[in-house]
Enzyme design. Sequence first.
Site, short mmCIF file in Angstrom:
data_model
loop_
_atom_site.label_atom_id
_atom_site.label_comp_id
_atom_site.label_asym_id
_atom_site.label_seq_id
_atom_site.Cartn_x
_atom_site.Cartn_y
_atom_site.Cartn_z
N LYS A 59 0.62 -0.93 -0.02
CA LYS A 59 0.18 0.09 -0.03
C LYS A 59 0.65 1.32 0.25
O LYS A 59 0.40 2.15 -0.54
CB LYS A 59 -0.86 0.27 1.02
CG LYS A 59 -2.44 -1.36 0.59
CD LYS A 59 -2.80 -1.23 2.08
CE LYS A 59 -4.28 -1.59 2.15
NZ LYS A 59 -5.70 -1.51 3.13
N ASP A 68 -10.44 3.56 2.09
CA ASP A 68 -10.73 2.56 3.94
C ASP A 68 -11.87 3.50 4.21
O ASP A 68 -12.26 3.53 5.23
CB ASP A 68 -9.84 2.08 4.10
CG ASP A 68 -9.08 1.28 4.13
OD1 ASP A 68 -9.49 0.33 2.70
OD2 ASP A 68 -7.37 1.00 3.75
#
Length: 281
Positions: free
Chosen positions: A67, A103
């Site tokens: 990420k 997210d």
Amino acid sequence: MSHNFALIGYPVEHSLSPWIHEQFMTKANITGTYSKIEISPQVPFAGVLNRLKEKNLDGFNITFPYKQTIIPFLDELDESAKAVGAVNTVLCREGKWIGYNTDGIGYLRSLENKFPELIKDKEKRILLIGAGGAARAIYHALTEAGCLHIDIANRTREKAEELSSSISPGHLPRTLSMEEAPSLAGNYDLLIQTTSVGMKPDIGRVVFPLNNLKDEAVASDIIYQPLETAFLKQAKAAGAKIHFGHTMLLYQAQYAFEIWTKQRPSTLEMEEQLQQRLEGR
Ligand code: ATR
């Protein structure tokens, strides 16, 4: 026109993202594929990514452990990815790769769906437990949504302080140690557990004991393996309402799909189906 999406990470074999995105494609009447691309940490990441640039992808998700590794390979970063310092979704458009982090919005949507008053009323008192990547994404989304009172509890106090000073909500956030948290937990309307404590196989562990909670408090855990964590079980026993982690998984995917296709697919019945898939494992 057919679309090509993918998930990049290691390991990705058991990921539920392909199932979620295939459902979304059907619902949105889009034909396409969502493939899993596993990149072992032993393989040079740059080589694989350069080959990937030649593929005709419309977008991809990127997960553990890449990420942050992906960031130097991107042409642009959206505000959410900048604030979080991590990317989980990439849009490939006109030869450019643009990084997003879905997210936080995903978590927010999942919460609004079940407990809208927690976001509508900006005065609700929120305790964020953890100060890692997921906590950062949620903190950013909650502050953007206008929530005024968000305190942070973390094992390493300095990390909580670092997060609280990076983005300030309406008030000065208070940071708590895990030792202080049990006696103060009763002050909060919403407690959000973002650490890895309680995740399979350590399913009996809780980040701190919950016994004294406010009436009508909501306890939320972003872990979804198991679905009902020891944290949620304790919260339930203390009279709280609970919010399950698989809903964040679903809505972060919905927002990623929206970035790629500009369509927001319905999640109708998908929470239950996802729950069954997780429980059937
Ligand atoms: P993620 O991206 O999933 O949020 P991360 O960035 O590695 O993962 O963050 C992990 C979080 O879980 C951190 O808040 C970490 O606390 P520290 O900042 O003190 O490391 C927390 N965490 C992990 N193991 C923990 C444990 N055994 N007890 C308490 N907190 C823990």
